[in-house]
Enzyme design. Structure first.
Site, PDB file in Angstrom:
ATOM      1  N   ASP A 161       2.893  -6.177  64.362  1.00 59.49           N
ATOM      2  CA  ASP A 161       3.476  -5.924  62.821  1.00 59.49           C
ATOM      3  C   ASP A 161       4.017  -7.144  62.951  1.00 59.49           C
ATOM      4  OD1 ASP A 161       4.058  -6.015  60.235  1.00 59.49           O
ATOM      5  OD2 ASP A 161       5.885  -5.577  60.650  1.00 59.49           O
ATOM      6  N   HIS A 203      14.345  -9.457  62.320  1.00 54.28           N
ATOM      7  CA  HIS A 203      15.582  -9.022  61.724  1.00 54.28           C
ATOM      8  C   HIS A 203      16.525  -9.933  62.175  1.00 54.28           C
ATOM      9  CE1 HIS A 203      13.721  -5.183  60.952  1.00 54.28           C
ATOM     10  NE2 HIS A 203      12.791  -5.450  61.878  1.00 54.28           N
ATOM     11  N   ARG A 204      17.763  -9.383  62.393  1.00 53.47           N
ATOM     12  CA  ARG A 204      19.168  -9.932  62.744  1.00 53.47           C
ATOM     13  C   ARG A 204      19.271  -9.189  64.092  1.00 53.47           C
ATOM     14  NH1 ARG A 204      23.543  -7.565  58.566  1.00 53.47           N
ATOM     15  NH2 ARG A 204      24.722  -5.733  60.042  1.00 53.47           N
ATOM     16  N   GLU A 258      24.825 -13.169  54.758  1.00 49.64           N
ATOM     17  CA  GLU A 258      23.364 -13.207  55.035  1.00 49.64           C
ATOM     18  C   GLU A 258      23.405 -13.850  53.169  1.00 49.64           C
ATOM     19  OE1 GLU A 258      21.927 -10.861  55.834  1.00 49.64           O
ATOM     20  OE2 GLU A 258      22.699 -10.021  57.209  1.00 49.64           O
ATOM     21  N   GLU A 263       0.906  -9.408  59.920  1.00 51.17           N
ATOM     22  CA  GLU A 263       1.887 -10.766  58.496  1.00 51.17           C
ATOM     23  C   GLU A 263       0.967 -11.381  59.528  1.00 51.17           C
ATOM     24  OE1 GLU A 263       3.819  -6.802  56.987  1.00 51.17           O
ATOM     25  OE2 GLU A 263       3.837  -7.805  59.191  1.00 51.17           O
TER      26      GLU A 263
END
Length: 489
Positions: free
Chosen positions: A164, A168-169, A288, A232
């Site tokens: 996958d 991400h951070r 964010e 994905e």
């Protein structure tokens, strides 16, 4: 037909050919806060504090401390730009992604030498240092450290062998260490890391930076549209009509994206948690998508980096956390998920959906719904409930008729002002899990909120009652071709 865009460089070449979509600067810029500060005024948009605007993508050719690197920002910070890069009209993006999920083209192993491995740096090299190798910026002076904001994290489930890709951070914590933050229960790679930890094993991971925008958009799909086990990268393959090519990493048992500008290879370590701001002690992580700087987490996982590979003269790609870039990456896949679920349940009613900028692509959706018969009255609210099911982080749904442009928030608010009554057309669903980064999803804000991240989900029904549609006809103007009057002799 083979796509003209297969990597970041071909994407930039396309943008260069479009008037006003890409600008360059050779003025030296400090990557720590200054670079993002500049782009805030050029084209960040999104939920970034004003003044900001939608503008061109930007290439910084003179980055302090990184003489051989270029930094690209804002590539996806415009819906029109994303549409050009994915070869469709802006209003068709969600539908195009929906069809790509249903017609996936899985990735394949490349038979050619990997461009992303033209230059290899191994962690055992005496001069190996992530801070010097990767020109990752900070968005603000308060950030926990330099962040990799557009790293395509790729890993494989230790039990099933299914892979996958997810964003991400990622924060640089040392010369060979990164922290990675997993939103609890939200992403596939987090589940993989948890399973590896149960097995007392590390999880190999590759982080590909600077890739085809189709990969960046496709990577942001979430369950139920792409459940655990759905790669994905197959969405990007469908968008391009050709598979994404992968290569084996040089230092860990994982694969990376062949055409990436940079690849960071490493392992997510079990039973170790990292304080995100352990070096800066600011108390903050980074800005964010809701527009606020999030608190530093003490539950980040540690990635031990084994190698960094990159192209010759690499281009670092980054984004500002709350910019329009996040709206594109998170919002368009969400539109696809919502459209798909409602279209399957009640075909022909939902005309389009827009996950609008004020919600950062996650919190807010506008549904353009067409009532075909009197029995469709009430189905528009059913559609809103399906939207909440399609995307759990959605907080507000606005329902509008087919004569309202769901992509124009002025038109949406016009419908709210002339077709909506607060005592009759607000539907609230309190106490539902939503998103922890919304500061109002806090027990201090409402007695219905029992835990952080719970919200009152709300439907704003701005549609006309079917039986009264004749009373709400918009003023009708003559249809003309305005170009005739705009042509210069």
């Amino acid at each position: 037909m083979k796509s003209k865009v297969t990597d970041l460089r071909s994407a930039l070449k396309l943008l260069e050919s479009l008037p006003g979509q890409l600008v360059h600067t050779n003025v030296e810029v400090e990557p720590m806060a200054e670079l993002s500060g500049v782009y805030r005024h050029i084209g960040a948009g999104g939920t970034v504090m004003r003044p900001t605007k939608e503008g061109p993508a930007m290439l910084f050719h003179n980055v302090k401390g990184h003489p051989d690197a270029v930094v690209a920002i804002g590539v996806l910070a415009s819906r029109n730009r994303v549409a050009a890069l994915l070869d469709c009209r802006p209003e068709e993006l969600g539908k195009k992604l929906y069809h790509s999920v249903d017609n996936p083209i899985p990735p394949v192993m490349s038979k050619e030498p990997a461009l992303c491995q033209q230059i290899i740096h191994r962690a055992e090299d005496k001069d190996f240092d992530l801070y010097k190798l990767v020109p990752a910026p900070t968005n603000t002076p308060d950030d926990a450290g330099p962040y990799i904001t557009l790293g395509m994290c790729y890993a494989t489930h230790p039990d099933t062998g299914q892979s996958d890709v997810t964003v991400h951070r990622l924060c640089i914590q040392g010369k060979d260490e990164l922290s990675i933050f997993f939103t609890p229960g939200a992403r596939h790679i987090g589940a993989m890391a948890e399973r590896a930890e149960q097995l007392n094993r590390s999880l190999p991971i590759s982080i590909s930076i600077g890739v085809d925008p189709a990969i960046e958009i496709g990577s942001c799909f979430e369950p139920p549209t792409t459940p655990l086990g759905y790669d994905e990268l197959a969405v990007a393959g469908a968008l391009r009509g050709q598979p994404v090519e992968l290569c084996n990493c040089v230092s860990v048992n994982e694969r990376a994206i062949v055409n990436a500008e940079y690849v960071i290879e490493g392992e997510i370590l079990p039973h170790i948690r990292v304080q995100e701001d352990q070096n800066s002690h600011t108390g903050y992580a980074m800005p964010e998508f809701p527009g606020y700087t999030g608190p530093a987490s003490n539950q980040c996982w540690k990635i031990k980096v084994k190698a960094v590979t990159h192209r010759k003269n690499p281009i670092m790609q980054t984004c500002i956390g709350p910019s329009e870039e996040h709206v594109s990456m998170a919002g368009i896949p969400t539109e696809a998920s919502i459209y798909g679920m409602i279209e399957k349940a009640m075909p022909g009613r939902l005309q389009n959906v827009y996950c609008a900028t004020p919600g950062g692509g996650k919190y807010m959706a506008v549904l353009q719904f067409k009532k075909l018969t009197s029995s469709d009255e009430g189905r528009q609210r059913q559609a809103a409930l399906l939207a909440f099911s399609a995307f759990s982080e959605l907080k507000h749904v606005f329902l509008v008729d087919e004569d309202v442009d769901c992509f124009d928030m002025n038109d949406v608010l016009w419908a709210m002002n002339t077709r909506f009554q607060g005592d009759a057309d607000i539907i609230t669903i309190p106490g539902v899990r939503c998103h922890p980064l919304d500061p109002s999803n806090n027990p201090g804000c409402s007695p219905s909120i029992r835990d952080y991240g719970i919200a009152c989900k709300t439907i704003f029904d701005c549609t006309v009652p079917y039986a009264q549609k004749e009373r709400f006809q918009r003023a009708r103007f003559m249809e003309v071709d305005s170009d005739k009057w705009l042509k210069q002799e």
